[in-house]
Every structure is written in C-alpha cells, then in structure tokens.
Design a protein around this motif. Structure first.
Motif, PDB file in Angstrom:
ATOM      1  N   ASP A 125      14.628  41.834  61.899  1.00  9.61           N
ATOM      2  CA  ASP A 125      15.566  42.164  63.046  1.00  9.61           C
ATOM      3  C   ASP A 125      14.373  42.398  64.131  1.00  9.61           C
ATOM      4  OD1 ASP A 125      17.263  42.736  65.158  1.00  9.61           O
ATOM      5  OD2 ASP A 125      18.309  44.548  64.448  1.00  9.61           O
ATOM      6  N   GLU A 126      14.104  41.390  65.230  1.00 11.20           N
ATOM      7  CA  GLU A 126      13.200  41.468  66.092  1.00 11.20           C
ATOM      8  C   GLU A 126      13.695  41.113  67.545  1.00 11.20           C
ATOM      9  OE1 GLU A 126       9.671  43.222  67.211  1.00 11.20           O
ATOM     10  OE2 GLU A 126       9.970  42.906  65.136  1.00 11.20           O
ATOM     11  N   PRO A 127      13.725  42.030  68.541  1.00 10.05           N
ATOM     12  CA  PRO A 127      14.270  41.268  69.646  1.00 10.05           C
ATOM     13  C   PRO A 127      13.652  40.204  70.339  1.00 10.05           C
ATOM     14  CG  PRO A 127      14.091  43.821  69.848  1.00 10.05           C
ATOM     15  CD  PRO A 127      13.405  43.317  68.324  1.00 10.05           C
ATOM     16  N   GLY A 128      14.367  39.113  70.652  1.00  6.19           N
ATOM     17  CA  GLY A 128      13.885  37.977  71.405  1.00  6.19           C
ATOM     18  C   GLY A 128      13.446  36.850  70.221  1.00  6.19           C
ATOM     19  N   PHE A 129      13.747  37.226  69.030  1.00  7.22           N
ATOM     20  CA  PHE A 129      13.317  36.214  67.996  1.00  7.22           C
ATOM     21  C   PHE A 129      14.880  35.666  67.121  1.00  7.22           C
ATOM     22  CE2 PHE A 129       9.376  37.856  69.088  1.00  7.22           C
ATOM     23  CZ  PHE A 129       8.448  36.637  68.869  1.00  7.22           C
ATOM     24  N   ASP A 130      15.174  34.652  67.175  1.00 10.32           N
ATOM     25  CA  ASP A 130      16.363  34.191  66.576  1.00 10.32           C
ATOM     26  C   ASP A 130      15.971  33.915  65.077  1.00 10.32           C
ATOM     27  OD1 ASP A 130      17.702  34.034  68.982  1.00 10.32           O
ATOM     28  OD2 ASP A 130      17.081  31.605  69.350  1.00 10.32           O
ATOM     29  N   LYS A 131      17.101  34.189  64.351  1.00  7.55           N
ATOM     30  CA  LYS A 131      16.975  33.888  62.731  1.00  7.55           C
ATOM     31  C   LYS A 131      17.648  32.474  62.555  1.00  7.55           C
ATOM     32  CE  LYS A 131      17.783  38.929  62.081  1.00  7.55           C
ATOM     33  NZ  LYS A 131      18.710  39.984  61.297  1.00  7.55           N
ATOM     34  N   PRO A 132      16.699  31.939  61.732  1.00 10.84           N
ATOM     35  CA  PRO A 132      17.327  30.509  61.305  1.00 10.84           C
ATOM     36  C   PRO A 132      18.666  30.777  60.629  1.00 10.84           C
ATOM     37  CG  PRO A 132      15.126  30.854  60.558  1.00 10.84           C
ATOM     38  CD  PRO A 132      15.812  32.074  60.921  1.00 10.84           C
ATOM     39  N   THR A 133      19.406  29.678  60.566  1.00 13.35           N
ATOM     40  CA  THR A 133      20.832  29.786  59.734  1.00 13.35           C
ATOM     41  C   THR A 133      20.696  28.624  58.706  1.00 13.35           C
ATOM     42  OG1 THR A 133      21.660  27.806  61.229  1.00 13.35           O
ATOM     43  CG2 THR A 133      22.279  30.224  61.756  1.00 13.35           C
ATOM     44  N   PHE A 134      21.093  28.857  57.553  1.00 16.31           N
ATOM     45  CA  PHE A 134      21.012  28.020  56.533  1.00 16.31           C
ATOM     46  C   PHE A 134      21.871  26.580  56.646  1.00 16.31           C
ATOM     47  CE2 PHE A 134      20.629  32.330  54.353  1.00 16.31           C
ATOM     48  CZ  PHE A 134      19.201  32.170  54.305  1.00 16.31           C
ATOM     49  N   PRO A 135      21.321  25.687  56.175  1.00 21.62           N
ATOM     50  CA  PRO A 135      19.890  25.384  55.381  1.00 21.62           C
ATOM     51  C   PRO A 135      18.823  25.161  56.566  1.00 21.62           C
ATOM     52  CG  PRO A 135      21.173  23.394  55.507  1.00 21.62           C
ATOM     53  CD  PRO A 135      22.041  24.371  56.029  1.00 21.62           C
ATOM     54  N   PHE A 136      17.562  25.300  56.224  1.00 17.76           N
ATOM     55  CA  PHE A 136      16.581  24.905  57.171  1.00 17.76           C
ATOM     56  C   PHE A 136      15.357  24.344  56.322  1.00 17.76           C
ATOM     57  CE2 PHE A 136      15.911  29.639  56.500  1.00 17.76           C
ATOM     58  CZ  PHE A 136      14.525  29.675  56.138  1.00 17.76           C
ATOM     59  N   LEU A 137      14.380  23.837  57.049  1.00 12.47           N
ATOM     60  CA  LEU A 137      13.093  23.639  56.562  1.00 12.47           C
ATOM     61  C   LEU A 137      12.176  24.450  56.725  1.00 12.47           C
ATOM     62  CD1 LEU A 137      13.057  19.703  57.027  1.00 12.47           C
ATOM     63  CD2 LEU A 137      13.759  20.726  55.141  1.00 12.47           C
ATOM     64  N   ALA A 138      11.320  24.908  55.877  1.00 14.66           N
ATOM     65  CA  ALA A 138      10.189  25.937  56.160  1.00 14.66           C
ATOM     66  C   ALA A 138       8.881  25.383  55.928  1.00 14.66           C
ATOM     67  CB  ALA A 138      10.327  26.911  55.175  1.00 14.66           C
ATOM     68  N   LEU A 139       7.947  25.085  57.089  1.00 12.24           N
ATOM     69  CA  LEU A 139       6.672  24.819  56.577  1.00 12.24           C
ATOM     70  C   LEU A 139       5.683  26.052  56.452  1.00 12.24           C
ATOM     71  CD1 LEU A 139       4.522  22.577  56.721  1.00 12.24           C
ATOM     72  CD2 LEU A 139       4.190  22.995  59.244  1.00 12.24           C
ATOM     73  N   THR A 140       5.350  26.206  55.112  1.00 12.99           N
ATOM     74  CA  THR A 140       4.405  27.304  54.683  1.00 12.99           C
ATOM     75  C   THR A 140       2.707  26.695  54.957  1.00 12.99           C
ATOM     76  OG1 THR A 140       4.872  26.973  52.511  1.00 12.99           O
ATOM     77  CG2 THR A 140       6.326  28.208  53.497  1.00 12.99           C
ATOM     78  N   ILE A 141       2.171  27.542  55.675  1.00  9.93           N
ATOM     79  CA  ILE A 141       0.878  26.936  56.013  1.00  9.93           C
ATOM     80  C   ILE A 141      -0.119  28.052  55.941  1.00  9.93           C
ATOM     81  CG2 ILE A 141       0.980  24.635  56.854  1.00  9.93           C
ATOM     82  CD1 ILE A 141       1.302  25.974  59.601  1.00  9.93           C
ATOM     83  N   SER A 142      -1.056  28.097  54.903  1.00 14.13           N
ATOM     84  CA  SER A 142      -2.132  29.210  54.777  1.00 14.13           C
ATOM     85  C   SER A 142      -3.518  28.895  54.243  1.00 14.13           C
ATOM     86  CB  SER A 142      -1.472  30.410  53.974  1.00 14.13           C
ATOM     87  OG  SER A 142      -1.273  29.941  52.677  1.00 14.13           O
ATOM     88  N   GLY A 143      -4.080  29.838  53.778  1.00 18.32           N
ATOM     89  CA  GLY A 143      -5.483  29.416  53.374  1.00 18.32           C
ATOM     90  C   GLY A 143      -5.378  28.943  52.102  1.00 18.32           C
ATOM     91  N   GLY A 144      -4.213  29.199  51.267  1.00 16.16           N
ATOM     92  CA  GLY A 144      -3.894  28.753  49.829  1.00 16.16           C
ATOM     93  C   GLY A 144      -2.841  27.851  49.570  1.00 16.16           C
ATOM     94  N   HIS A 145      -2.079  27.622  50.582  1.00 14.92           N
ATOM     95  CA  HIS A 145      -0.760  26.848  50.602  1.00 14.92           C
ATOM     96  C   HIS A 145      -0.400  25.841  51.571  1.00 14.92           C
ATOM     97  CE1 HIS A 145      -0.127  30.133  47.795  1.00 14.92           C
ATOM     98  NE2 HIS A 145       0.584  29.462  46.942  1.00 14.92           N
ATOM     99  N   THR A 146      -0.224  24.757  51.228  1.00 12.86           N
ATOM    100  CA  THR A 146       0.537  23.877  52.410  1.00 12.86           C
ATOM    101  C   THR A 146       1.867  23.312  51.738  1.00 12.86           C
ATOM    102  OG1 THR A 146      -1.511  23.340  53.154  1.00 12.86           O
ATOM    103  CG2 THR A 146       0.394  22.134  54.117  1.00 12.86           C
ATOM    104  N   GLN A 147       3.102  23.474  52.147  1.00 14.95           N
ATOM    105  CA  GLN A 147       4.371  23.223  51.372  1.00 14.95           C
ATOM    106  C   GLN A 147       5.373  23.142  52.705  1.00 14.95           C
ATOM    107  OE1 GLN A 147       4.941  26.878  49.150  1.00 14.95           O
ATOM    108  NE2 GLN A 147       4.037  25.814  47.355  1.00 14.95           N
ATOM    109  N   ILE A 148       6.336  22.184  52.296  1.00 17.96           N
ATOM    110  CA  ILE A 148       7.589  22.087  52.902  1.00 17.96           C
ATOM    111  C   ILE A 148       8.556  22.552  52.131  1.00 17.96           C
ATOM    112  CG2 ILE A 148       9.098  20.483  54.235  1.00 17.96           C
ATOM    113  CD1 ILE A 148       6.779  18.645  54.855  1.00 17.96           C
TER     114      ILE A 148
END
Length: 340
Positions: A125-148
C-alpha cells in the motif's frame, strides 16, 4: 469495519544486503537495508564474506526496523523470511534468526520465495502507486533471473519464459567490467547511457525460440567489439563510453520488449508489472511507461526502494500468507535454488 492491524517482521538476506522491514497489514512502517561494501574490492559478491557480514548486521538492522516502526517485538504477529533462492550461507543467517525469534515469541513463521516477493512488491500500500489486477504478466529481471511470469492470483504463478543461460543483470554487470567500470556496474551503464547515442553501435539480438531469453552471446559480442576497437584505438572506451553504454542498454531493452510483446500476443494479457533489481534501470522504466501509449498496455513500475533487494517485498508476501494461515515449522529448510 476497521481492519485489525497485523504487525509482521520481514527479513531478507538472500545475497549481500541485510534487510528488515515491519509492516502493518499491507502498509510499510519501516524498511531498512544494511549494504555490504566489502565486495566492491573483489568486483563481485564473495559468498563467505557476505554471510559473515549478515551475522554482524542482522541484530542491529532488525532492532532499528522495530524502533523506526514504533512497535516492540512483543506486538509482532508473525515473522517472514526469504527461504530462497540465493547464497546458501546468507540465507541461513536470515532463516536461523527468523526461526529463533518466532520460537522465542511463540508466533508463526512464514517462508517466502525471493522472486515471488519481487513480483508482489506491487501490492504494498503505497500512495501514488496502483496495484495490478489479476491476471497480469510479470517481468522479473535481476542479477540472477530473467523471467516472464503469468500471475493468476497470489498462489498461482507460471513461468512462461526465462533465460536459457545468463540473466540480464549479469549482462549489464559483465559489460561494465569489460568497460573497466567499478562494481556494481549496471547502474553506471544506466547513468552513462543518458548522455549517449543509443544507436551509435549495433549489436545483434540473439535468436531464441518463443518467450525464452539468452544473453551469453550478447556478452561475447560486446567483449569482441571492445577488444577489436581497443586494438585500433587504445582510448576507444574512454572516448566513446557514453555511446557504448547507451547502445548496449538499447539492445538489452529491445530484447526484453520483443519478448514482452510476444507474451502479450500469446496470452491476451495487457497488464505488465516489472520487478527485480534491474527494474531500477531508468531506460527500462521509461520504455515501459511509453508502452502504455504505444501498445495500449497498463504498466506497473514499483517504487524505487522496492526494486532492489529489500524486506518490505518479503513482508507483503508474508502478509498474504498470514491471511491464508500458510505457516512453516522451524524445520523448514533454506534453498539456494527453489522453484517459483
């Protein structure tokens, strides 16, 4: 009817940051991170040094998080911790502390998947930031992961595309190392890119089937490109640093966007949320914002402090698991590799 406040302590120790957060339901009261600067001298994270630093940091970080939140440990309803994936020694410090504290306070223990937490950081819960509604696609990108990831609800996640070799964060950091930039180099490439021409140099995008990614060939291509041009001009990197960084970043963003476009076409889902450390990259964030106008997507970009490793994201998954009464016994084991 007023929702009963649930106070939850969250601990994240998967790599080289010791983090603790306190949440009241889905609202963050405190979110603190102790950075480990010792790894800069080695050009990368040294696992043994990381676990030792976690041992030094975890008590003061948890204490500070509780004080900043304005609550005592006796007001806590549960403790959530990162079960994996990550560096085993680092994970064990966090899990051991969480287990001990849950036993001492006689409150539930909640195990959280690190990458799942990156995805659900959007539900803080963060003012000014919307929450996604299901279903959605997540792009997870980091030093060890790249996933859709196709996210149907809080407990139903399906990886529909992932890297076949290296992660995107590693591609950024390895490029930075080739250019002689200090560790961690990914943020520096982003910084230099802002001043360069993204089309100064052309790099071939890897051909990978369906929704999967590959970055090993791109890294090799960049290495040979730098070696060849440095032989012709020893000052090539220094004279063209901003253009090189901008061109590399442009290529990586195009690779990510090509796959996201395909994922949207295949699933019919037009809601896109990004997570993971690389989602702090300003070029990626701007490109996703532009995609709302260009493609008609609805894109979700988390608050900057929730992109890199932090405990608030562990806490929001912990809160959902608390509501579902999804607890663990003290025999739960940490895992360096763990399925989403």
């Amino acid at each position: 009817m007023t929702e009963k406040p649930i106070y939850l302590l969250a601990i994240e120790s998967s790599c080289d940051d010791t983090a603790a957060a306190v949440l009241e339901n889905d609202k963050v009261l405190s979110n603190l991170v102790a950075r480990q600067h010792i790894h800069e001298a080695y050009g990368g994270v040294v696992p043994e040094l990381a676990s030792r630093a976690h041992q030094q940091n975890i008590v003061p970080v948890v204490d500070a998080a509780l004080k900043k939140a304005g609550i005592t440990k006796n007001q806590l309803h549960a403790i959530a911790f990162t079960q994996g994936p990550g560096l085993m020694g680092s994970l064990l410090v966090g899990s051991s502390f969480a287990k001990s504290m849950s036993i001492a306070l006689n409150i539930p223990l909640i195990a959280v998947h690190h990458m799942q937490a990156h995805i659900f950081a959007h539900f803080i819960d963060e003012p000014g930031f919307d929450k996604p509604t299901f279903p959605f696609l997540a792009l997870t990108i980091s030093g060890g992961h790249t996933q859709i990831v196709k996210v149907t609800d809080f407990s139903t996640l399906e990886i529909i595309g992932e890297t076949t070799d290296d992660a995107v964060g590693e591609a950024f950091d390895k490029t930075a190392k080739i250019l002689g930039l200090p560790y961690p180099g990914g943020p520096l490439i982003d910084q230099f890119s802002k001043e360069g021409n993204p089309k100064a140099y052309s790099f071939t995008k890897p051909k990978v089937d369906d929704l999967d990614f590959s970055f090993s060939g791109l890294k090799t291509q960049i290495l040979y490109f730098i070696q060849k041009n440095t032989q012709l001009n020893p000052n090539f990197v220094e004279e063209n640093k901003t253009d090189i960084c901008a061109s590399v970043q442009h290529t990586i963003i195009e690779i990510l966007m090509d796959k996201l476009n395909l994922a949207v076409k295949q699933t019919g889902i037009h809601q896109i949320a990004i997570g993971g450390g690389v989602s702090a990259n300003s070029g990626i964030r701007q490109t996703l914002k532009d995609a709302e106008q260009k493609y008609g997507w609805k894109t979700y970009i988390p608050k900057f402090e929730y992109t890199t490793d932090n405990a608030a994201m562990i806490g929001i998954v912990g809160y959902q698991k608390f509501l579902a009464q999804n607890f663990e016994s003290s025999s739960v084991v940490s895992k360096a590799r763990i399925e989403l």
